[in-house]
Structures are given as C-alpha cells and as structure tokens.
Enzyme design. Sequence first.
Site, PDB file in Angstrom:
ATOM      1  N   ARG A 186       0.802  -1.221   0.000  1.00 59.15           N
ATOM      2  CA  ARG A 186       0.000   0.000   0.000  1.00 59.15           C
ATOM      3  C   ARG A 186       0.834   1.270   0.000  1.00 59.15           C
ATOM      4  NH1 ARG A 186      -2.167  -4.006   3.037  1.00 59.15           N
ATOM      5  NH2 ARG A 186      -4.311  -4.587   2.488  1.00 59.15           N
ATOM      6  N   HIS A 220       3.359 -13.054  -5.454  1.00 60.88           N
ATOM      7  CA  HIS A 220       2.183 -13.121  -4.597  1.00 60.88           C
ATOM      8  C   HIS A 220       1.539 -14.505  -4.598  1.00 60.88           C
ATOM      9  CE1 HIS A 220      -1.456 -11.653  -2.565  1.00 60.88           C
ATOM     10  NE2 HIS A 220      -0.860 -10.485  -2.408  1.00 60.88           N
ATOM     11  N   ASP A 263      -2.013  -9.642   8.139  1.00 66.75           N
ATOM     12  CA  ASP A 263      -1.773  -8.908   6.901  1.00 66.75           C
ATOM     13  C   ASP A 263      -0.776  -7.813   7.235  1.00 66.75           C
ATOM     14  OD1 ASP A 263      -1.810  -7.942   4.342  1.00 66.75           O
ATOM     15  OD2 ASP A 263      -3.877  -7.188   4.398  1.00 66.75           O
ATOM     16  N   HIS A 294      -0.808  -2.525  -4.583  1.00 70.75           N
ATOM     17  CA  HIS A 294      -0.243  -3.479  -5.550  1.00 70.75           C
ATOM     18  C   HIS A 294      -0.196  -2.945  -6.990  1.00 70.75           C
ATOM     19  CE1 HIS A 294       0.264  -6.349  -2.486  1.00 70.75           C
ATOM     20  NE2 HIS A 294      -0.865  -7.034  -2.595  1.00 70.75           N
ATOM     21  N   GLU A 303       5.332 -12.583   1.171  1.00 75.86           N
ATOM     22  CA  GLU A 303       5.718 -11.632   0.136  1.00 75.86           C
ATOM     23  C   GLU A 303       6.971 -10.863   0.570  1.00 75.86           C
ATOM     24  OE1 GLU A 303       2.120  -9.258  -0.948  1.00 75.86           O
ATOM     25  OE2 GLU A 303       1.183 -10.640   0.480  1.00 75.86           O
TER      26      GLU A 303
END
Length: 343
Positions: A89, A188, A258, A114, A307
Amino acid sequence: MSGPRAGRTEVTRAPFGTTPAGDPVELFTLSHAGGLVVRATNCGGIIVSLLAPDRDGRPANVVLGHDTLDEYLRDSRYLGAIVGRYANRIAYARFTLDGTTYRLTANQGPHHLHGGRRGFDKVVWRATPFRTDATAGIVLTHTSPDGDEGYPGTLDARVTYTLTDRQALVVDYLATTDRPTAVNLTQHSYFNLAGAGDILGHLLQIDADAITPVDEGLIPTGAMAPVGGTPFDFRSPTPVGARLGADDEQLRRGGGYDHNFVVNRTGPGLVHAARLADPVSGRTLDVHTTEPGLQLYAGARAGLCLETQHYPDSPNQPGFPSVILRPGAAYRSQTVFAFGVTA
C-alpha cells in the site's frame, strides 16, 4: 507436453488463452527429475501451479490457482502473480519525490494497492524460456510507460524464474528507469503445503523481531513494534492458527495476519526470512531474500502469502528503507523459495 528426462531439466510452452485485448497468453512448464514442477504464465507472471513431493515422494500442488486465464483475469486476489510497480500500500495514493507530488490510482478505498487497477499482475509480459542441465526457467520483461497508474518514469522491468536442481525456485528482479520513481516488486503466491484443506496447522517461523504496525486503513504508522509477547511472534515454529483468535488490535485491523515483518539482518545480501512446514505431508518451504521486509498474509485460510518486499508506504515514510530508483541505477532483488521434506 513432454516430461523431464532423468537427471535433467525441461521447459515447455503451450497456449493458455487470449486476453480481451487479443493478446495471446502462454503457459510455461519448468520441471526437474528431482520432483518440482512449476507452471507459470506470461500474463502477470502468474505461477499457476507448483508440484512438490511429500515425504513419500507423492506430488501435490502447493499453491492456490485457477484452471483458466479468464478466471485469473476476473480474480482480484493476485493469485501467484508478480506485483508492481509497488507491492503493498501507498497511503492516499500519492507520494512526493524531489518536490513533485505524484497522484496514483486509488484502488483500495483512498489508498493505492499493488500497483493500481492494472498493475504488473494484469499485463502480458514478453517471455523467453531457457534451460541447462541444472536449471530451467523463463525471463519475463515488461516496459511500464511514464505515467502508468500515476508513476513517473518509463520503467523497464525484468523478472526471472529459475527452477534449480536443488529443489528451489529462484526469483530475480531487475528494473531501470529514465526518471526518478518508486519501485517495490514481489511474488504473490498463496502457499498450502498440504495441497488441500487449510493452513492453520502449518508451522511458521519468521526471522523477525519486529513488525511495522498499521492504522485502521492498514497503512504503517511508521513505528517498529517488537513481536515478543504478541500474536506476531513467529521466531520459533508456531501453528499459523494458534493465535488468530487473540484479543489483539493489530489482528482486528488486518482481519488476521496482513502485516509487514522486519526481517532480521546484519548487512546486505541473501538471508533466511521464513520457514513454513506441514507436519502431515512433511513438506517444507524456506524463504531467503535480499529484501528488508516480509508480508505475511493469511486472510485466505486455504493458503498464505510470504511476500518479500520493502516496507509498505515507504515513499511517505522517511524512516523506512528507500524505494526510490533513479536513472543510471538498477533495482535488484532476489528471493529463493526452497522446498524440502522432513522425516
């Protein structure tokens, strides 16, 4: 498609469909007699499947994916794709560089995620396969024009997937630009080492003493928060689902995990960042990277993402490692996904 010859690698190609714009898409199969088989398409560099043997030699697909190109084009979860120009982000879809403010595509509320609405996961890359006795791979190249999704500069990107005879998939990233810009690329894939079911019983270890905590919009606050005594302490192998129900504000904000982990390192170069293991099948995955961060995303209980990246919102966070690429320099990054088994 032909299979691998004993002791050798193979790379084959086949049609995988056509985009709405009429661009033909291919599926490349990289294989080695040792057992790993990687299938990837040049649309988004998507890893469609990755077959890995269990402790008894039985293969299973250990990444989430679809069967058809149309399903990938409709999907918004970035399954198996190359993500860019900027992974993760950027707050309020803007950043200031050398006195100029650049406004990016806002595709997650007011924020940029992304790479925007048509990031690197949605473009058809040029693909060149290669093979040696010890490796098989594809080189993917793409030119992102000046102004693409709001980013300054023409960016020439190259991503190389290399399947090695050491049961590893190596991902090399390279990018150059003709104007100063921000770059942060990642892969990803969603991993499930069992090949089916959920990943809550997988054992996860992350070599990180801290995370970058986020606000309600999942934007980093700029702080570094120690993981000790929190649900984010994966410094020793821990079941992924063991603390998902904990009373923790960061877990609530992320809808689970996350978050960006600050990878422990003492200098530049390739370091071990994470280890994932499925106790039932015996499959293991070790992640090594040159990147400073690792995003753990376990929002989909059927798989989790590891990631490798620079930190989210780095263009707006002067205390984070820089993601600015300037003309004459090269963005280089490497991540190694090494598969194995336990007894």
